[in-house]
Design an enzyme around this catalytic site. Structure first.
Site, PDB file in Angstrom:
ATOM      1  N   PRO A 129      -4.691  -1.335  -7.264  1.00 45.51           N
ATOM      2  CA  PRO A 129      -5.748  -2.150  -7.873  1.00 45.51           C
ATOM      3  C   PRO A 129      -6.709  -2.645  -6.805  1.00 45.51           C
ATOM      4  O   PRO A 129      -6.312  -2.904  -5.665  1.00 45.51           O
ATOM      5  CB  PRO A 129      -4.979  -3.312  -8.508  1.00 45.51           C
ATOM      6  CG  PRO A 129      -3.678  -3.365  -7.781  1.00 45.51           C
ATOM      7  CD  PRO A 129      -3.372  -1.955  -7.366  1.00 45.51           C
ATOM      8  N   HIS A 158       0.815  -1.215   0.000  1.00 41.30           N
ATOM      9  CA  HIS A 158       0.000   0.000   0.000  1.00 41.30           C
ATOM     10  C   HIS A 158       0.848   1.264   0.000  1.00 41.30           C
ATOM     11  O   HIS A 158       0.431   2.291  -0.553  1.00 41.30           O
ATOM     12  CB  HIS A 158      -0.943   0.001   1.209  1.00 41.30           C
ATOM     13  CG  HIS A 158      -2.177  -0.816   0.998  1.00 41.30           C
ATOM     14  ND1 HIS A 158      -3.419  -0.261   0.793  1.00 41.30           N
ATOM     15  CD2 HIS A 158      -2.362  -2.152   0.940  1.00 41.30           C
ATOM     16  CE1 HIS A 158      -4.317  -1.215   0.628  1.00 41.30           C
ATOM     17  NE2 HIS A 158      -3.702  -2.379   0.716  1.00 41.30           N
TER      18      HIS A 158
END
Length: 329
Positions: free
Chosen positions: A167, A71
């Site tokens: 994504p 992340h």
């Protein structure tokens, strides 16, 4: 003396000197192995000790470190912007829907505090993100990855870029591949990196689309019944402890069981199962399912590339005292 002066004025000597000077300044901003060998010699050992201690108390922290790396590094840069909290005009990346289910951020502070006692304002939070992921992967039975260090910390959050950078679990495989390829990963590396889904768990909020109102036909029927047992309602409470293990067989071991499950139509998320329906990714699913050692080698390469995505180095950014906040001016 005349000979030395003649040598120093020769074109080849000048070219060599300029090349060495350019290389010196270029390398100043590069990540390096053992970056803290002089400024904080015990830094990597301290991180490893803290990661190990936390794993022994809270095993799921190892999974959190791996997710933190993904992340953080996928959004602009490996710069610990993910760790910034919402305060003083900063909007935290943790508030994004993409960050749903992330936890254990408080234990990053545990690692940082141990480093600050040893070497104040020396080791960056961005390097903590990278090295805790490296050591967490080992705790999960994965490969040891030699990571460079020298990252510096962002002075800003990139909350507005999270959704366009990361994504999502129900994105098309084409979009997922495109997002990862934008940071330099090839298809094999992407399939390997998604093998991180071999460990941890997923909240029912991210699963119910495959179960209700009708079961996704790509799901193994018995596996679908198991998932319905874990997620008995199409509208789960996001605050409730409703989840399914990513891998029922080896839930806390980073191995190739993930790919074997995909071949058996037991992919947990839409993005997982799509790896078997796309002709560019399917061969790698088969390859990894057949050879755990090969999978771990490719996983290590993919994680290393991810960990070096566009880092802040040199004089850019800062070294935060507290990973949750930028330093006071």
């Amino acid at each position: 003396m005349a000979t030395n002066n003649k040598l120093r004025s020769s074109p080849s000597f000048i070219f060599l000197s300029l090349a060495l000077l350019f290389h010196f300044y270029l390398c100043k901003g590069d990540l390096l192995l053992n970056y803290y060998s002089e400024s904080c010699p015990n830094a990597e050992d301290i991180i490893k000790q803290e990661v190990t201690a936390l794993y022994n108390k809270h095993g799921n922290t190892a999974v959190s470190w791996v997710r933190n790396l993904f992340h953080d590094c996928m959004v602009k840069s490996c710069d610990a912007s993910l760790l910034l909290e919402t305060v003083n005009g900063i909007e935290s990346e943790q508030a994004s829907e993409r960050s749903f289910g992330m936890r254990n951020f408080k234990y990053v502070s545990t690692i940082k505090e141990a480093l600050e006692k040893e070497c104040p304002l020396t080791v960056s939070c961005a390097d903590i993100v990278a090295l805790s992921a490296r050591d967490g992967i080992v705790m999960l039975g994965g490969p040891r990855i030699e990571m460079k260090t020298g990252r510096r910390d962002s002075k800003e959050s990139y909350a507005n870029f999270v959704e366009e950078s990361l994504p999502n679990h129900n994105d098309s495989i084409t979009l997922v591949l495109s997002r990862f390829q934008s940071i330099g990963l090839d298809v094999e590396g992407i399939v390997a990196l998604l093998g991180a889904h071999s460990v941890g768990r997923t909240h029912c909020m991210n699963l119910v689309q495959r179960l209700y109102p009708t079961v996704d036909p790509t799901l193994d029927p018995q596996y679908a019944e198991y998932l319905k047992g874990r997620c008995p309602t199409p509208n789960p409470n996001p605050n409730a402890v409703l989840y399914a293990r990513n891998d029922r067989e080896t839930p806390m071991i980073l191995d190739n069981m993930y790919y074997k499950n995909l071949l058996g139509h037991k992919g947990l998320l839409i993005v997982d199962q799509q790896l078997t329906s796309d002709p560019t990714t399917y061969p790698y699913v088969e390859k990894f399912a057949a050879d755990n050692g090969y999978f771990q080698d490719q996983f290590a390469k993919a994680v290393l590339l991810l960990s070096e995505n566009n880092p802040l180095t040199g004089d850019d950014g800062e070294i935060r005292k507290d990973c949750r906040y930028v330093n006071s001016i």
